[in-house]
Motif scaffolding. Structure first.
Motif, PDB file in Angstrom:
ATOM      1  N   UNK A 107      -4.301 -12.469   2.965  1.00  0.00           N
ATOM      2  CA  UNK A 107      -3.429 -11.372   2.598  1.00  0.00           C
ATOM      3  C   UNK A 107      -3.037 -10.536   3.811  1.00  0.00           C
ATOM      4  N   UNK A 108      -1.960  -9.789   3.663  1.00  0.00           N
ATOM      5  CA  UNK A 108      -1.537  -8.752   4.601  1.00  0.00           C
ATOM      6  C   UNK A 108      -1.333  -7.469   3.825  1.00  0.00           C
ATOM      7  N   UNK A 109      -1.619  -6.338   4.455  1.00  0.00           N
ATOM      8  CA  UNK A 109      -1.319  -5.041   3.865  1.00  0.00           C
ATOM      9  C   UNK A 109       0.040  -4.579   4.392  1.00  0.00           C
ATOM     10  N   UNK A 110       0.963  -4.240   3.494  1.00  0.00           N
ATOM     11  CA  UNK A 110       2.267  -3.736   3.908  1.00  0.00           C
ATOM     12  C   UNK A 110       2.272  -2.219   3.718  1.00  0.00           C
ATOM     13  N   UNK A 118      -8.023  -9.376   7.033  1.00  0.00           N
ATOM     14  CA  UNK A 118      -7.420  -9.582   5.722  1.00  0.00           C
ATOM     15  C   UNK A 118      -6.724 -10.941   5.670  1.00  0.00           C
ATOM     16  N   UNK A 119      -6.126 -11.326   6.785  1.00  0.00           N
ATOM     17  CA  UNK A 119      -5.368 -12.577   6.830  1.00  0.00           C
ATOM     18  C   UNK A 119      -6.271 -13.796   6.710  1.00  0.00           C
ATOM     19  N   UNK A 157       0.865  -1.182   0.000  1.00  0.00           N
ATOM     20  CA  UNK A 157       0.000   0.000   0.000  1.00  0.00           C
ATOM     21  C   UNK A 157       0.901   1.231   0.000  1.00  0.00           C
ATOM     22  N   UNK A 158       0.938   1.991  -1.071  1.00  0.00           N
ATOM     23  CA  UNK A 158       1.815   3.174  -1.102  1.00  0.00           C
ATOM     24  C   UNK A 158       1.374   4.224  -0.094  1.00  0.00           C
ATOM     25  N   UNK A 178      -7.302  -4.376  -1.602  1.00  0.00           N
ATOM     26  CA  UNK A 178      -6.785  -3.422  -2.580  1.00  0.00           C
ATOM     27  C   UNK A 178      -7.517  -2.082  -2.538  1.00  0.00           C
ATOM     28  N   UNK A 179      -8.611  -1.992  -1.785  1.00  0.00           N
ATOM     29  CA  UNK A 179      -9.342  -0.733  -1.651  1.00  0.00           C
ATOM     30  C   UNK A 179      -8.712   0.206  -0.624  1.00  0.00           C
ATOM     31  N   UNK A 180      -7.778  -0.301   0.167  1.00  0.00           N
ATOM     32  CA  UNK A 180      -7.227   0.477   1.270  1.00  0.00           C
ATOM     33  C   UNK A 180      -6.105   1.398   0.799  1.00  0.00           C
TER      34      UNK A 180
END
Length: 277
Positions: A270-273, A264-265, A69-70, A211-213
């Motif tokens: 998934x994980x958000x980085x 998310x996990x 996530x940028x 991917x919405x975050x």
């Protein structure tokens, strides 16, 4: 027969979309009997349950897919639709009608009487956050529940995370997010500190995807206010800002404190980085 054909079409749509079968009810509104007759489970039957015991100590799977996530600079423009920057916490109050409290949902077709349904107002207090090795914890002292202590994120993948680690990561892996349908929420560091929030639009509702975050860096000396329904989870700081102990934010939110969460996990694998600076 026509009902079966409709159901079969819905099943094909789910398969093509790649949505996990355990989420078929939530995402596509399929009839309960249909999923269960085919041997599939509804989202509620095996979704992660956020309890006072497992919220601070979830059993996270290994080998999770990482979604980068940028980090964006937080401005009123970049936060539009999600919230806004806070320059003074006193600018956001129910008395000034600048702090949003959602009307109580109507159980039927009759309208709420005028002036009712949003009278509970706000509650406020400290939201504490700290690192212990690779584990980033949060505790919300503003709310009247024992379900207020969280593992907010990790500085390493779950299979590599250690409470005794001494390295200082400049990113955080997020395994969950939540939203409050009953009201907005404000975060204001007690000591000027830059912090990060990861937000998702209320318009996505319960069909939110990792991917919405979006991640935002709030500069030191500023705070953040988010609208009701905005996906989030606390605030995140780089380890260097928590060396002397927990970082404390004033948090103000709806007194009802309804919280709806997604893992998310567990739900998406998934994980958000998220970068911390």
């Amino acid at each position: 027969i026509s009902s079966i054909m409709v159901f079969s079409k819905q099943v094909r749509n789910v398969l093509r979309s790649g949505v996990p079968w355990k989420r078929c009810l939530q995402t596509n509104g399929l009839k309960t009997f249909g999923c269960h007759e085919l041997g599939f489970r509804s989202a509620s039957s095996d979704a992660f349950v956020f309890t006072p015991d497992n919220f601070p100590a979830p059993k996270l799977p290994s080998n999770l897919q990482v979604v980068d996530v940028p980090l964006e600079r937080a401005t009123d423009e970049s936060l539009r639709g999600l919230g806004c920057l806070v320059h003074d916490p006193d600018d956001f109050t129910t008395e000034k009608k600048t702090f949003e409290i959602a009307k109580w949902p109507r159980p039927g077709w009759r309208d709420l009487d005028l002036g009712t349904g949003d009278e509970a107002g706000t509650t406020e207090g400290d939201f504490e956050a700290w690192w212990k090795g690779h584990f980033f914890y949060g505790k919300n002292l503003a709310i009247a529940t024992s379900n207020n202590f969280y593992l907010d994120g990790l500085g390493a993948l779950p299979e590599n995370a250690s409470h005794s680690a001494t390295d200082q990561p400049d990113y955080i892996y997020l395994w969950m997010s939540d939203y409050h349908p009953d009201g907005g929420q404000l975060f204001w560091p007690r000591t000027p500190t830059p912090f990060v929030m990861c937000l998702g639009p209320a318009s996505k509702g319960d069909d939110i995807q990792p991917e919405d975050m979006r991640a935002f860096l709030i500069p030191a000396g500023k705070g953040a206010y988010i609208h009701p329904g905005t996906w989030h989870n606390g605030f995140y700081v780089a380890p260097e800002f928590a060396k002397a102990g927990p970082v404390r934010c004033l948090t103000r939110q709806g007194r009802v404190h309804a919280r709806i969460s997604a893992s998310w996990a567990h739900e998406f694998g998934k994980l958000l980085k998220v970068p911390l600076k």
